[in-house]
Scaffold this motif. Sequence first.
Motif, short mmCIF file in Angstrom:
data_model
loop_
_atom_site.label_atom_id
_atom_site.label_comp_id
_atom_site.label_asym_id
_atom_site.label_seq_id
_atom_site.Cartn_x
_atom_site.Cartn_y
_atom_site.Cartn_z
N GLY A 1 0.81 -1.22 0.00
CA GLY A 1 0.00 0.00 0.00
C GLY A 1 0.84 1.26 0.00
N SER A 2 2.04 1.17 0.57
CA SER A 2 2.91 2.35 0.61
C SER A 2 3.41 2.75 -0.77
CB SER A 2 4.11 2.07 1.52
OG SER A 2 4.98 1.11 0.95
N LEU A 3 3.22 1.87 -1.76
CA LEU A 3 3.60 2.23 -3.13
C LEU A 3 2.75 3.38 -3.68
CD1 LEU A 3 4.08 -1.40 -4.48
CD2 LEU A 3 5.89 0.27 -4.05
N ALA A 4 1.65 3.71 -2.99
CA ALA A 4 0.83 4.87 -3.38
C ALA A 4 1.61 6.17 -3.27
CB ALA A 4 -0.42 4.94 -2.51
N LEU A 5 2.74 6.15 -2.57
CA LEU A 5 3.55 7.36 -2.47
C LEU A 5 4.03 7.86 -3.84
CD1 LEU A 5 5.72 6.48 0.65
CD2 LEU A 5 4.13 8.41 0.46
N ALA A 6 4.24 6.93 -4.78
CA ALA A 6 4.76 7.35 -6.09
C ALA A 6 3.77 8.23 -6.83
CB ALA A 6 5.11 6.12 -6.92
N SER A 7 2.53 7.78 -6.99
CA SER A 7 1.55 8.61 -7.71
C SER A 7 1.21 9.86 -6.91
CB SER A 7 0.28 7.80 -7.99
OG SER A 7 -0.35 7.39 -6.79
N ALA A 8 1.26 9.77 -5.56
CA ALA A 8 0.99 10.95 -4.75
C ALA A 8 2.02 12.05 -5.00
CB ALA A 8 0.97 10.57 -3.27
N HIS A 9 3.27 11.67 -5.18
CA HIS A 9 4.30 12.68 -5.43
C HIS A 9 4.24 13.21 -6.86
CE1 HIS A 9 5.94 11.45 -1.54
NE2 HIS A 9 6.65 12.58 -1.58
N VAL A 10 3.80 12.39 -7.80
CA VAL A 10 3.56 12.91 -9.15
C VAL A 10 2.49 13.99 -9.09
CG1 VAL A 10 2.68 12.35 -11.44
CG2 VAL A 10 4.31 10.81 -10.34
N ALA A 11 1.42 13.74 -8.31
CA ALA A 11 0.37 14.74 -8.16
C ALA A 11 0.90 15.99 -7.46
CB ALA A 11 -0.81 14.15 -7.38
N TYR A 12 1.69 15.78 -6.41
CA TYR A 12 2.22 16.93 -5.66
C TYR A 12 3.16 17.77 -6.51
CZ TYR A 12 4.54 19.64 -2.01
OH TYR A 12 5.04 20.67 -1.25
N ALA A 13 3.89 17.14 -7.42
CA ALA A 13 4.85 17.87 -8.25
C ALA A 13 4.16 18.91 -9.13
CB ALA A 13 5.64 16.90 -9.12
N ARG A 14 2.84 18.80 -9.32
CA ARG A 14 2.12 19.79 -10.12
C ARG A 14 1.88 21.08 -9.34
NH1 ARG A 14 -1.69 15.45 -11.34
NH2 ARG A 14 -3.36 16.73 -10.44
N VAL A 15 1.97 21.01 -7.99
CA VAL A 15 1.64 22.19 -7.19
C VAL A 15 2.73 22.54 -6.20
CG1 VAL A 15 -0.84 21.82 -7.40
CG2 VAL A 15 0.40 20.76 -5.50
N GLY A 16 3.73 21.70 -6.07
CA GLY A 16 4.81 21.95 -5.13
C GLY A 16 6.11 21.35 -5.65
N GLU A 17 7.16 21.49 -4.87
CA GLU A 17 8.47 20.99 -5.30
C GLU A 17 8.79 19.69 -4.59
OE1 GLU A 17 13.23 22.08 -5.17
OE2 GLU A 17 11.76 23.45 -4.28
N VAL A 18 9.08 18.65 -5.39
CA VAL A 18 9.62 17.40 -4.85
C VAL A 18 11.13 17.55 -4.87
CG1 VAL A 18 9.80 14.91 -5.16
CG2 VAL A 18 7.65 16.08 -5.74
N ASP A 19 11.72 17.77 -3.69
CA ASP A 19 13.15 18.09 -3.64
C ASP A 19 13.99 16.83 -3.89
OD1 ASP A 19 13.62 16.69 -1.07
OD2 ASP A 19 12.49 18.35 -0.20
N ASP A 20 15.29 17.04 -4.09
CA ASP A 20 16.18 15.94 -4.46
C ASP A 20 16.24 14.87 -3.37
OD1 ASP A 20 16.70 17.16 -6.85
OD2 ASP A 20 18.60 18.07 -6.21
N ARG A 21 16.24 15.29 -2.12
CA ARG A 21 16.29 14.30 -1.04
C ARG A 21 15.04 13.43 -1.06
NH1 ARG A 21 16.03 15.15 5.50
NH2 ARG A 21 13.90 15.68 4.90
N ARG A 22 13.89 14.04 -1.23
CA ARG A 22 12.65 13.27 -1.28
C ARG A 22 12.65 12.33 -2.49
NH1 ARG A 22 7.62 13.82 0.91
NH2 ARG A 22 8.89 14.31 2.75
N LEU A 23 13.13 12.81 -3.62
CA LEU A 23 13.15 11.95 -4.80
C LEU A 23 14.06 10.74 -4.57
CD1 LEU A 23 12.14 11.58 -7.68
CD2 LEU A 23 14.10 12.90 -8.47
N ASP A 24 15.21 10.95 -3.96
CA ASP A 24 16.11 9.83 -3.67
C ASP A 24 15.46 8.86 -2.69
OD1 ASP A 24 18.05 10.80 -5.37
OD2 ASP A 24 19.21 11.78 -3.78
N ARG A 25 14.75 9.38 -1.73
CA ARG A 25 14.06 8.50 -0.79
C ARG A 25 12.95 7.70 -1.48
NH1 ARG A 25 13.47 11.63 5.10
NH2 ARG A 25 15.68 11.41 5.67
N LEU A 26 12.24 8.34 -2.38
CA LEU A 26 11.21 7.62 -3.14
C LEU A 26 11.83 6.50 -3.97
CD1 LEU A 26 8.80 10.40 -4.49
CD2 LEU A 26 8.23 8.56 -2.91
#
Length: 709
Positions: free
Chosen positions: A543-568
């Motif tokens: 279920g935690s794999l939902a984080l991937a699509s959630a961050h794609v959605a967030y990237a439209r309105v906010g910044e997914v920083d490099d540290r978060r991307l590496d953690r993903l």
Amino acid sequence: MKLRDALDDFKRHESHEKLFPGERRTTTGRFSGYTPAAGAGRLVHVGRDGSPRDFGSPLTGRHGLDVARLGVRRDGALRWFDECETSSQCYRGETTLVVTEHRLPDGETVTQYDLTLGQAHVTHVEREGRDDSAAGELVAFLGFAPDGRDTGVSQLHHADAVELYHDAEHDYAASATGFETARGCVPADFERLLDDEPVERPLAEADGRREESSLSGDLFCELPFEDGATTLVTLLTDASETDRAAALDLLDAVLAEYADPDALARAAAERAPEVPDDLPDGDVVAADLRALGLLSAPTGLRIAGPEFDPYYAHSGGYGYTWFRDDAEISRFLLRADRRFDLGLDDWHARSAESYCETQLADGTWPHRVWPRNRTLAPGWANSHLSVGGDTDYSEYQADQTASVVAFLADALPELDADLADRTAGTLADALDGLDRTLEPDGLPVACQNAWEDATGRFVHTAATFLEAYAAVAAAGADLPESAADLPDRAAEQADRVYEALDDLWVPERGIYGYRLVAETDDDGDGSLDRLEPGDIDTRCDSGSLALASAHVAYARVGEVDDRRLDRLVSHVSTVVDELHRDPPESSVRGLARYEGDDWRARSQDGEKIWTVSTAWGAFACANLATLLDDRGDRRAEEFAATARDLLGLVLPDGALCPNGALLPEQVFDDGTPDSATPLGWPHALRTTTLSLLDQHDAPVEEPAAVPEE
């Protein structure tokens, strides 16, 4: 399945290593039934042995055929199809016409065609190379359960049909060639039910119980073959809507129009989903639309899967609408429609209308509803509906509300003005519901998880909140002026959830943990005794794999920083690797649901493979590939390749699609399918992942050259 049949199945399978006793399985066979383009209708399962059974009561309120057996009698010898070899069974093309070939002991092939047409179901049977003198009869045992009853049922025998009824529901059976025999059968009495041996049905008429054959839903009939063929039609009606004369006329009309394979094929083709001819993997998309159409009610709401465990002996039931599953399916179809131009506007509108209609006063949604009428269905996660006192969210599933919000926000551009305005009001109230269940630290309250088997503060729930808030924040241009404040409000909350996810990071594993353990944790898993309230449960959870699509959605309105991307990247890679199961000496592999999952394991050691988890892995990798690709990150292709690999396992020729048509929820290590089949969620995941990979693989168009002046 009524109690007599459940007890009988229990006797047959009590000690089976992989079958759960007392269930009404659909893991083999095919379904024929409703498609949204064709209007309301039955959901009929055609077993590998050709036996038709109704599973559509959650969709229509009508119960129909509870059990059936078909066979052929020739020269006095009766051969039931369930005692013969099934040489093949398939769908005719992309339709719901089921074609089954039976091989009799003498080598003769009997071909059976099944198609559901609204409230009617047609079974047409043809024998090869037989003249009338040797044709014999089709023999059918049909056990009806009008109004869900197997007692208090009565029969009326008309000139050309038999009617079976209890109260409102009246069911009918008729034949294109008439009935040589049509008689009621007595049910098993208490003494026979309590006997150690299973009951063989149909039962012969018992001495002294003659009147019971007319007070029974069981019908034994013989249909003569003419020119090597015969046709059986069953019809389910509500007496308040269709009187007897109209029902008999409808039977006659169906028999007159659909008593041959060509007519059935034409009718099936008219009701098949329309998929563009040039669509890559169009056959897969059509199969998914067929499966999802089968599970749909006219309201647009879907059951999670056919109800295979009617006494809830081994599950909590499947024949209901969960807003999590349903909204996720709706959103997956919306995305695929935008990529593949599938023409599903009516599907999206029906879903949005139903979500607006079923929202509670506090802005949330209940645990489960009946898809046929949207009313509250039995459930165990409705504590937020209780009146008086403080709300207890430990028996509430907050991710369900978040999933609906994400779909409604995404769907706004596809809705007409009136529905869009109503949807905006629903979203405003829904944000109140989300905000009420978001703690000051930015994570959702302690509640039940997506798998409905534990309580805590789950990373999956947080991911759905992030995606929901981000979807509303991105919907600014599509919202009416009355809702103009929603995007800024949602964006602020999305930022809070984004930051709070760091509290769930487990550096020693390189993943986001399953949950923060709640004080109300009571899952009873002895391996978790070491954890205190507030500790991170460090298990991997699909279920935690939902984080991937959630961050794609967030990237439209906010910044997914490099540290978060590496953690993903670390999280998705690790979860997919840790949950991957490749049993030795087996043809199957895929992802388990979560570490330590022992549900429905039966005699198997270790977790079972789930199709939804495997498809979710493919979807997550495809989303992460998109996020990386947008940054020119070379790791994108690695995740796209993993997505293709996992997706291949659930494709029609994949290891987890055992019959090539319908995806089961789970499989044992030896490949035996189990649980609800088809399950709607992985079918929708399959199509939306295809659309994501199609987008990833599409060539980048070079900008047009600016002409020189």
